[in-house]
Design a protein around this motif. Structure first.
Motif, PDB file in Angstrom:
ATOM      1  N   HIS A  23       5.277  -5.718  -3.038  1.00  0.00           N
ATOM      2  CA  HIS A  23       6.050  -5.856  -1.777  1.00  0.00           C
ATOM      3  C   HIS A  23       7.593  -4.993  -1.863  1.00  0.00           C
ATOM      4  CE1 HIS A  23       9.183  -7.184   0.765  1.00  0.00           C
ATOM      5  NE2 HIS A  23       8.229  -7.743   1.698  1.00  0.00           N
ATOM      6  N   ASP A  24       8.064  -5.167  -2.824  1.00  0.00           N
ATOM      7  CA  ASP A  24       9.363  -4.783  -2.898  1.00  0.00           C
ATOM      8  C   ASP A  24       9.197  -3.226  -3.191  1.00  0.00           C
ATOM      9  OD1 ASP A  24      10.463  -7.280  -2.888  1.00  0.00           O
ATOM     10  OD2 ASP A  24      11.262  -7.465  -4.922  1.00  0.00           O
ATOM     11  N   ALA A  77      10.986 -13.009   1.283  1.00  0.00           N
ATOM     12  CA  ALA A  77      10.186 -11.558   1.458  1.00  0.00           C
ATOM     13  C   ALA A  77       9.081 -11.813   2.422  1.00  0.00           C
ATOM     14  CB  ALA A  77       9.874 -11.360   0.109  1.00  0.00           C
ATOM     15  N   ASP A  78       8.752 -11.000   3.325  1.00  0.00           N
ATOM     16  CA  ASP A  78       7.651 -10.928   4.092  1.00  0.00           C
ATOM     17  C   ASP A  78       6.302 -10.640   3.326  1.00  0.00           C
ATOM     18  OD1 ASP A  78       5.894 -10.846   6.441  1.00  0.00           O
ATOM     19  OD2 ASP A  78       6.678  -8.945   7.270  1.00  0.00           O
ATOM     20  N   ILE A  79       5.837 -11.856   2.909  1.00  0.00           N
ATOM     21  CA  ILE A  79       4.833 -11.875   1.992  1.00  0.00           C
ATOM     22  C   ILE A  79       3.793 -13.206   2.217  1.00  0.00           C
ATOM     23  CG2 ILE A  79       5.817 -13.134   0.106  1.00  0.00           C
ATOM     24  CD1 ILE A  79       4.434 -11.127  -1.886  1.00  0.00           C
ATOM     25  N   PHE A  91       1.078  -7.986   3.086  1.00  0.00           N
ATOM     26  CA  PHE A  91       1.096  -8.342   1.621  1.00  0.00           C
ATOM     27  C   PHE A  91       0.515  -9.741   1.444  1.00  0.00           C
ATOM     28  CE2 PHE A  91       4.119  -4.871   1.880  1.00  0.00           C
ATOM     29  CZ  PHE A  91       3.657  -4.043   0.681  1.00  0.00           C
ATOM     30  N   LYS A  97       2.117  -2.262   5.731  1.00  0.00           N
ATOM     31  CA  LYS A  97       1.139  -2.910   5.000  1.00  0.00           C
ATOM     32  C   LYS A  97       1.214  -4.667   5.292  1.00  0.00           C
ATOM     33  CE  LYS A  97      -0.165   1.027   3.259  1.00  0.00           C
ATOM     34  NZ  LYS A  97       0.683   1.838   4.095  1.00  0.00           N
ATOM     35  N   TYR A 141       7.035  -1.365  -2.118  1.00  0.00           N
ATOM     36  CA  TYR A 141       6.891  -0.827  -0.874  1.00  0.00           C
ATOM     37  C   TYR A 141       7.895  -0.630  -0.143  1.00  0.00           C
ATOM     38  CZ  TYR A 141       1.909   0.585  -1.005  1.00  0.00           C
ATOM     39  OH  TYR A 141       0.886   1.265  -1.329  1.00  0.00           O
TER      40      TYR A 141
END
Ligand SMILES: Cc1ncc(C[n+]2csc(CCOP(=O)(O)OP(=O)(O)O)c2C)c(N)n1
Ligand SMILES: Cc1ncc(C[n+]2csc(CCOP(=O)(O)OP(=O)(O)O)c2C)c(N)n1
Ligand code: SF4
Ligand code: SF4
Ligand code: SF4
Ligand code: SF4
Ligand code: SF4
Ligand code: SF4
Lengths: 742, 742
Positions: free
Chosen positions: A442-443, A546-548, A521, A519, A445
């Motif tokens: 994630h990071d 985080a957006d995960i 994740f 994306k 990207y």
């Protein structure tokens, strides 16, 4: 049996593949009067048994048998005629040239007639003792019977008797096949496969045929990247029964497709003109529903990929079942041809219905298909659905566990790509670090896309851009965090770019084209990972903001390693390391994570509420922050007495009885001034006991320690009632007291 | 300064000891026109500076200085006479024999006069440049001043100006000491110490004198076990000001003793007859309180162990302060003598008052004393109190972090034993595994005590036991899980045993005598451990249901390594890796753990409510299951503007402002049908901003980014209000909806 009961020495080594069902096992056994010290596999065998008819085609089962040895086959082929027809030329030659004694036993037929289902082990063992002559046969029979009493005693007398009968009747079913000398020169049978892809022909096939050890290292990519969708080449044909569609009964709900753990049954939409030249058995009906006007509908089973679990038929809600389970032989020819026709002549119509509805989702190509999971596995349907919703832009970090085994163990990969070449990017690092691994992806990207945004902003400041390019770039910059729009504008940028004069900046842009689409994740793992070993990382990643998205496939035990207890194992359940029933209650993972306030949390159960699963998946993905979905996943380790084909029904009972709550906690609601917590299951209905006694993990404690079991069951009922009330209270709190916040 | 501003090459290596305050640092610096490639410490020095007068006695500071080199001392001794008196003979000989140039600067006096407190670095740096002549002095001054602007710019103009003045005045304070040639033959000064314990003489002293590298491996125990209580031999005398007791003002509350981070001030109870021959300054007053009738009371400072933080005096609640901070020199002689008298002539009276009360706890010997923690550290008072409550039967697994450094870094150990030889057993394994390490200790003891119980039960079945032994054994068996009774019966068993005939069983019992007393299992660690790196283990151990207690010392950053952000770092706080203020809120560790229902959980803050801390400690220890106590611990890394001597006041403000809630969650209450959750702090009082601006971690963001800071502060206020309401709701739920359960 030999090691324990005689003065002979015995050595056994078992080599498995990683398929969870219909898998391949080689048992290497040595016996002798002298101690056995060989540390290598048996490669000079006196006796070879092949327990599955299909293997005569797939594997070189007679590799290494000695001249004059004995070959025992378990197959429905009882006559020389059958064998002439079915055996490949190479096998016939080996049998004849080595002068083997060749026997067949139809163990499946016998087992079925005795009520043993597919459990053929007693029959084949007896046949082995009869033929191999390691110890006197009478003696062997009495040892076998003793062991039956020991092993199955706990399961009740009926089971013991069935197995006893199996031993007694096994010998009757044994047939010697007297083959002609001409077999020594039998001609080669044509290859089963017609592989175009060299990776499949040169890497996958040899490994599948257990010849992987002979491949050179140079056959593999040094970075471990493998082609996608290779499970489609297996066509294992391991199901005994497969679904047959009854068009007249079908209400076109697509639930069969949703729940199939193997993506082996799919709805097809065809334009009438596409049906020209269709095989006669390629029956279709008028498609029902808005947007489907004028199209034809059909349910297409993939019979060679089907595992025969029966889940599709069980879940079919039609008044008269629209799916009936039929022997594979009766379906194979027609359905293989029908599938081939559909694949070649009927286009995928994935844009005629809303992808986010239950029915619409199933008109999307599943980007997870034909995995090696157990027949009826409760984990795969969730992941398959995710790929139908977000597959072409998913990036997945997978914890080790069943989902990493059915999700990608050599040589094949069940994750695949759509017609445009997009599909999930998937990786598995370790058992314990999946969340961290995903956060790293994630990071990385996030950094790379920030750089892309800088580049785009820089280019927008320059002159001489075509209006199309300018508009596309600006549109992307403004909508880069929107999944659909970022893709659309990205495509517009690329097409405008192809017409623009090349500058160094535009050239750079061209090389960043994989970054335009936002994306999605994901981190996948089991409860052993999510509640225990990987929990520290799960917590840390969720806390990071985080957006995960994290999906915990909760089988309530460490499934992949055979059912050890985790903190997700409920009170009262038997599991490895909790042989006398677990004595503390299940960890409330969802409640714990909700304390962050800024993490989306959902608890779902597909069998209980398919639409709630869909809602949770869509909300979690859309939420601009971390999400956790805890999914109830029935599993063979739970010992569902009705069989894994009923796993969806079991998952429904789990919710009805209060055993598994359904809820969603959406911080976005708090931002709108609403209570973020929505409870979606009802109060326990009082039938918890019936549910528990339907699963071995609870029922066995009842047999072994009835008093303890009773006490624990009462305690469970109390706790589930209390949990329901807690959740109810939470769901009814006024919005300003609910702790949800960004 | 040299590396950045000139074309010379510079190399610097700093060797520290692990003391958190008053510690020892050696700076090895090399400068030259050619690149420096030496990878060894400087052992041939042109210039040696000693920044602390006391070091001339403690260390061989001139080891390795070159002939004709320069020696700069920072001390209050400005004349040759002073030096004659103060320097040890060995140092005089080195100075004279090597013909050193010898200078003194009284940097402390100068720094004090300029308002710089104890910060002498600018003064000594300037003196260094003046004397060492590495670069022209004028140039050095201007570099120094530039660096002052850069370094202290953010702290405001006053700070910059003070430091500028320090540079300007430093040279004036420099005095050359013209020593006589006779120093070359100065006689040895008598050793400072008179150590009886060979471990101290042969291991501790050399290491303390920085000569540990010269010890042979054989000086150490192979298993890493070290003698306890060795910190008592240090008597570092590093405090500038120490407390002086004012008997007439004292209300005998013992709070000074409770809060002292170093156990350097203690109440003494003396029988009148014990006071015979006491020094004149050994003033006592009549002891007040039930059970203390007829006794004399005195507060005894341990001035050589005191770190001068002033916490005791600040916390003293007497109308007129009963403790005043006075220069060490004015107190040393009398108080060292008084302490020696008390130690030799006055017995510890630890049984005259209830140990579980605030006052009574302080009549117990602290089994943690004189640690190397920072002056005013917020962590040590909690642990010291625990040792006063349970120390003689505590078994501690310590996570790495400040508590493992002040808790036991070579060569001394602050954990000590009582007069009977009992004290905490303490171990430190890794940063990440303290909970698991503690669970292992717990499980090992559980197994061993189960074996003891078996043995006892077996013996009870035999004949011929004396009635005393039988009664003692039965009593132990029936009360083995009661801390006090298990010890009492255990002692009775041992004394009855010593009179019984020896049988093999009784002999076995004798060897298990360490197991009679029920142990108290503790895990200590910081928030970096408990919230982040060791959280997976913490969660697992609490979930296990084992009777083990976990204390998280929450400094809200990774203190030991200099203040990195953890998940305990609150929204808006600056920390390493969160330089622009943390953007997500503090993890609600207590709330998360409460979801188990069977774990005791408390949130405490000593400065805010000492009695609540006591209650929580006692309840947690008594609870027959896992416990978690989260303790607010002020720390130098927080940058408390009032100074660490006010850490207790700061901890009180944290609670008043709603920043830190106080509560206890006791599952035992749920078993009694009560709500297990008790909220013990009030609604936020609206002064959060003042509190935040009193700490650099918040105030610096205000300076750097006022708008961001303002927004974050508003968000904090909102969140703390909301949290208070959540907790209030929880505390008011009817008992049957609270989820507490065994
Ligand atoms: C650190 C570590 N310990 C143990 C294993 C062995 N292992 C592989 S998968 C697995 C169980 C996974 O269980 P779970 O996370 O519940 O997933 P499931 O198989 O149930 O889907 C274990 C113990 C491992 N790979 N790594
Ligand atoms: C696995 C590991 N990572 C990093 C370190 C270095 N380290 C030692 S102590 C410490 C910080 C401890 O912080 P905390 O747990 O908050 O305790 P505190 O020092 O605040 O009491 C770190 C990072 C280590 N010892 N082990
Ligand atoms: S039987 Fe099972 S594997 Fe086969 S199509 Fe139906 S659900 Fe899928
Ligand atoms: S589940 Fe049954 S009714 Fe629904 S689409 Fe499948 S076959 Fe038709
Ligand atoms: S989760 Fe259970 S059912 Fe699914 S593949 Fe693993 S062991 Fe089989
Ligand atoms: S000044 Fe600090 S270290 Fe000294 S006695 Fe008081 S509290 Fe203890
Ligand atoms: S805090 Fe003050 S009043 Fe209380 S015992 Fe200490 S000196 Fe006396
Ligand atoms: S916790 Fe803070 S105050 Fe205490 S020793 Fe560590 S750094 Fe110093």
């Amino acid at each position: 049996i030999i090691g324990d009961n005689t003065d002979m020495y015995a050595q056994a080594y078992f080599a498995y593949d990683s398929k969870k069902s219909g898998g391949f096992t080689v048992s290497h056994l040595r016996f002798g009067k002298a101690p056995i010290k060989s540390s290598y596999l048996v490669n000079q065998a006196d006796f070879v048994a092949c327990h599955k008819a299909a293997y005569v085609q797939l594997y070189d089962v007679l590799e290494g048998i000695k001249d004059g040895g004995t070959f025992l086959l378990n197959s429905p082929w009882e006559t020389l005629e059958d064998m002439e027809r079915e055996l490949p030329g190479r096998m016939k030659r080996t049998i004849a040239r080595k002068g083997l004694k060749f026997y067949n036993v139809d163990a499946v037929k016998l087992a079925m007639s005795l009520g043993l289902g597919g459990r053929i082990n007693m029959i084949t063992q007896t046949a082995y003792f009869k033929l191999a002559n390691v110890i006197p046969f009478d003696q062997a029979v009495s040892y076998l019977k003793d062991s039956i009493k020991k092993t199955y005693g706990k399961k009740g007398e009926a089971v013991v008797n069935m197995n006893m009968a199996a031993v007694d009747k096994a010998v009757e079913s044994l047939v010697e096949i007297k083959y002609p000398e001409s077999w020594a020169d039998a001609p080669d049978t044509p290859s089963l496969y017609n592989d175009v892809d060299p990776y499949i022909a040169e890497v996958v096939r040899p490994i599948l045929a257990q010849q992987g050890d002979k491949l050179p290292v140079s056959a593999f990519e040094p970075d471990g990247i493998v082609p996608l969708g290779t499970s489609a080449c297996e066509k294992r044909g391991v199901a005994i029964l497969v679904p047959e569609w009854q068009p007249e009964n079908c209400i076109q709900c697509n639930q069969c497709s949703l729940v199939c753990p193997h993506a082996a049954i799919r709805p097809i939409l065809a334009a009438p003109e596409e049906l020209e030249g269709a095989p006669e058995s390629f029956v279709t009906v008028d498609a029902k529903g808005k947007g489907l006007e004028g199209l034809k509908f059909r349910i297409q089973p993939y019979v060679m990929d089907c595992q025969g679990c029966g889940s599709c038929a069980n879940v079919c809600p039609a008044k008269e079942k629209a799916l009936l389970m039929k022997p594979l032989e009766t379906q194979q020819e027609a359905q293989v041809a029908n599938l081939a026709f559909a694949t070649e002549h009927v286009s995928l119509k994935d844009d005629v219905m809303d992808r986010g509805t239950l029915k619409g989702s199933q008109f999307q190509q599943p980007l997870l298909e034909f995995s090696g999971a157990c027949a009826g596995c409760g984990e795969t349907p969730y992941v398959k659905l995710l790929t139908q919703l977000f597959g072409e832009r998913m990036i997945v970090a997978n914890a080790t566990g069943c989902s990493s085994i059915w999700g990608g163990s050599a040589p094949v990969t069940p994750y695949c790509q759509n017609k445009d070449g997009f599909g999930p990017a998937w990786g598995n690092s370790l058992f314990e670090d999946a969340a961290e691994y995903g956060l790293g992806m994630h990071d990385a990207y996030a950094q790379r896309r920030a750089k892309l945004a800088d580049t785009v902003a820089g280019i927008l400041e320059s002159e001489g851009l075509t209006p199309e390019l300018r508009e596309a770039l600006q549109g992307w910059l403004d909508n880069r965090d929107d999944a659909d729009k970022s893709r659309e504008y990205g495509e517009a940028v690329m097409s405008a770019l192809s017409e623009a004069d090349e500058t160094p900046e535009l050239h750079e842009l061209w090389h960043m084209s994989d970054l335009f689409t936002k994306k999605s994740f994901w981190v996948f793992g089991g409860d052993g990972w999510g509640y225990d070993i990987g929990y520290g990382g799960l917590d840390h990643v969720l806390a990071s903001g985080a957006d995960i998205n994290i999906l915990v496939l909760d089988t309530e035990v460490y499934s992949n390693t055979g059912g050890q207890a985790s903190k997700a194992t409920p009170l009262g359940s038997i599991a490895k390391f909790a042989a006398a029933g677990k004595r503390v209650k299940k960890k409330e993972l969802g409640r714990m994570v909700m304390t962050y306030g800024y993490v989306y949390v959902a608890s779902v159960s597909m069998g209980a509420d398919m639409n709630q699963v869909l809602k949770a998946f869509k909300e979690a993905e859309a939420y601009k922050g971390p999400s956790l979905i805890i999914a109830y996943a029935p599993c063979i380790n739970q010992g569902i007495r009705k069989g894994m084909g009923k796993s969806m029904e079991e998952a429904k009972l789990a919710v009805k009885t209060g055993y598994w709550p359904l809820y969603r906690f959406n911080p976005a609601l708090a931002d709108e001034g609403k209570n973020p917590f929505i409870l979606e299951s009802k109060a326990p209905d009082g039938t918890l006991n019936e549910f528990l006694l339907g699963e071995n993990r609870y029922a066995q404690l009842e047999q072994a320690k009835p008093e303890v079991a009773q006490k624990l069951r009462e305690e469970m009922a109390r706790q589930y009632q209390e949990r329901y009330e807690d959740l109810k209270t939470l769901s009814e709190l006024p919005a300003d007291k609910t702790g949800g916040e960004k």
